[in-house]
Design an enzyme around this catalytic site. Structure first.
Site, PDB file in Angstrom:
ATOM      1  N   LEU A 208      37.209 -14.755 -47.903  1.00  0.00           N
ATOM      2  CA  LEU A 208      36.230 -14.242 -47.733  1.00  0.00           C
ATOM      3  C   LEU A 208      35.680 -12.663 -47.417  1.00  0.00           C
ATOM      4  CD1 LEU A 208      34.422 -17.005 -45.517  1.00  0.00           C
ATOM      5  CD2 LEU A 208      34.028 -16.890 -47.984  1.00  0.00           C
ATOM      6  N   HIS A 209      35.011 -11.781 -48.387  1.00  0.00           N
ATOM      7  CA  HIS A 209      35.002 -10.533 -47.597  1.00  0.00           C
ATOM      8  C   HIS A 209      33.559 -10.036 -48.157  1.00  0.00           C
ATOM      9  CE1 HIS A 209      35.737  -9.906 -52.122  1.00  0.00           C
ATOM     10  NE2 HIS A 209      35.205  -8.751 -52.073  1.00  0.00           N
ATOM     11  N   ARG A 210      32.924 -10.579 -48.741  1.00  0.00           N
ATOM     12  CA  ARG A 210      31.563  -9.994 -49.408  1.00  0.00           C
ATOM     13  C   ARG A 210      30.499  -9.948 -48.128  1.00  0.00           C
ATOM     14  NH1 ARG A 210      31.540  -8.688 -54.480  1.00  0.00           N
ATOM     15  NH2 ARG A 210      33.213  -9.784 -55.923  1.00  0.00           N
ATOM     16  N   ARG A 243      38.160  -6.040 -43.409  1.00  0.00           N
ATOM     17  CA  ARG A 243      36.761  -6.049 -43.162  1.00  0.00           C
ATOM     18  C   ARG A 243      36.233  -7.274 -42.303  1.00  0.00           C
ATOM     19  NH1 ARG A 243      31.768  -6.946 -45.206  1.00  0.00           N
ATOM     20  NH2 ARG A 243      30.460  -5.031 -45.100  1.00  0.00           N
ATOM     21  N   ASP A 282      34.970 -15.604 -52.474  1.00  0.00           N
ATOM     22  CA  ASP A 282      33.839 -14.890 -53.014  1.00  0.00           C
ATOM     23  C   ASP A 282      34.481 -13.898 -53.771  1.00  0.00           C
ATOM     24  OD1 ASP A 282      34.768 -13.272 -50.964  1.00  0.00           O
ATOM     25  OD2 ASP A 282      32.877 -13.664 -49.756  1.00  0.00           O
TER      26      ASP A 282
END
Length: 364
Positions: A208-210, A243, A282
């Protein structure tokens, strides 16, 4: 002919590796074609940058602009300043950009303002979601590009609708799959495999990073809670993007089957994917790799710029709809996932087609 190739983030490295190899081969065959590799430094975690050069046998960059993090505007501006200086000191005949990261857009703008032609690898893909920074990068880049190297008929059609001439579009396939096919036999077990006694088909991988998934704390907590709860009998391996790590540290989310790990190198990460029951992500690029490896993929996005991974591949879009996530996980855990196929020209030879076209375009 001198080409400046730009890489800025993890997916770029996987795409440039086979292109560099193909250009080197053309040079050995006597063609007047040379390259200079520029790393903007957009991704600067060792496992997101240096490791990929080492693992994929990419020559270390001739120049690292050292941009690192910042706001979208700060990062774009710093890349543009650094790349303008680079082109001033080392003129070239063509700038080649790949993918859709900030470096792709920023370096395209600089090149065009310097009067240098631009080739875009993975041109024409669109999600239709203007909330995604990558979509803006794609549109700006393709509005300035001279030579469009595409991965799919969808991309070709998008470019034609945009007004690009047919003779500017070169349908070559997917260079990221070139890298996967070449290195698939070299995939290696990460330490987490031994630490958790993982077994093939008995665990899940998640990334997950968005911003739409990780920036809002309650949304992130709900996603992780739903996934970890439904998949309770299956370990979930979660390599945490830098992030995302900053956000997770304050949430204290702990589940017995959820295992956070540091970012993994290309060979280790794809080993996990290849042997997993399925992947939740994602990311766009991972949906391509799962399709080719025939691994079920649940994409936590409302849209995709790679519709072929859903139409004929192993990918299903669920967004952050909890009911859709539950249904998809139920299909996965009950061995009821659809059978996928590999898209046209995703055959491991895209970079060779690119180098052949470069020789033809520039009459080398």
């Amino acid at each position: 002919m001198n080409i400046t190739i730009v890489a800025g983030a993890r997916p770029n490295f996987m795409k440039i590796a086979p292109i560099i190899e193909a250009i080197k081969q053309k040079h050995l065959e006597g063609f007047n074609i040379n390259f200079r590799l520029i790393h903007t430094g957009q991704h600067y975690d060792k496992n997101l940058s240096d490791t990929f050069f080492e693992e994929l046998n990419i020559p270390f960059p001739d120049k690292n602009l050292g941009v690192k993090s910042g706001t979208q505007a700060e990062q774009t501006a710093n890349i543009m300043i650094g790349f303008e200086n680079e082109l001033h000191d080392n003129p070239c005949d063509l700038v080649m950009v790949v993918g859709d990261v900030t470096s792709t857009m920023a370096c395209t703008i600089v090149a065009k303002k310097a009067g240098i032609k631009v080739a875009h690898v993975e041109a024409g893909i669109r999600s239709g979601d203007m909330k995604m920074p990558e979509e803006i990068n794609r549109i700006v880049t393709d509005s300035l590009t001279d030579y469009f190297f595409t991965t799919s008929q969808h991309a070709n059609n998008n470019l034609l609708k945009q007004g690009v001439r047919e003779n500017q579009i070169f349908y070559v396939g997917n260079v990221m799959i070139d890298t996967l096919r070449k290195h698939e036999v070299h995939l290696k077990q990460p330490q987490i495999w031994q630490d958790l006694s993982l077994k093939k088909g008995k665990y899940l991988v998640m990334t997950l990073h968005r911003p739409s998934n990780v920036d809002e704390e309650q949304q992130l907590k709900s996603l992780i809670h739903k996934i970890a709860t439904i998949a309770k009998d299956y370990p979930i391996i979660f390599p945490v993007h830098p992030r995302t790590k900053n956000i997770l540290e304050g949430l204290n989310l702990k589940y017995s089957n959820l295992h956070y790990v540091s970012p993994l190198g290309y060979l280790e990460f794809n080993f996990l994917v290849k042997h997993a029951l399925g992947v939740l992500t994602d990311s766009g690029g991972i949906t391509e790799e799962t399709t080719v490896m025939n691994i079920p993929c649940i994409t936590l996005r409302e849209n995709t710029e790679r519709p072929e991974t859903c139409e004929i591949g192993t990918n299903i879009l669920v967004g952050n709809d909890m009911e859709k996530i539950e249904r998809a996980l139920s299909l996965l855990l009950n061995a009821s996932w659809k059978q996928g196929q590999i898209p046209e020209l995703w055959d491991g030879h895209a970079a060779k087609r690119i180098s052949n076209y470069l020789v033809e375009i520039f009459d080398l």
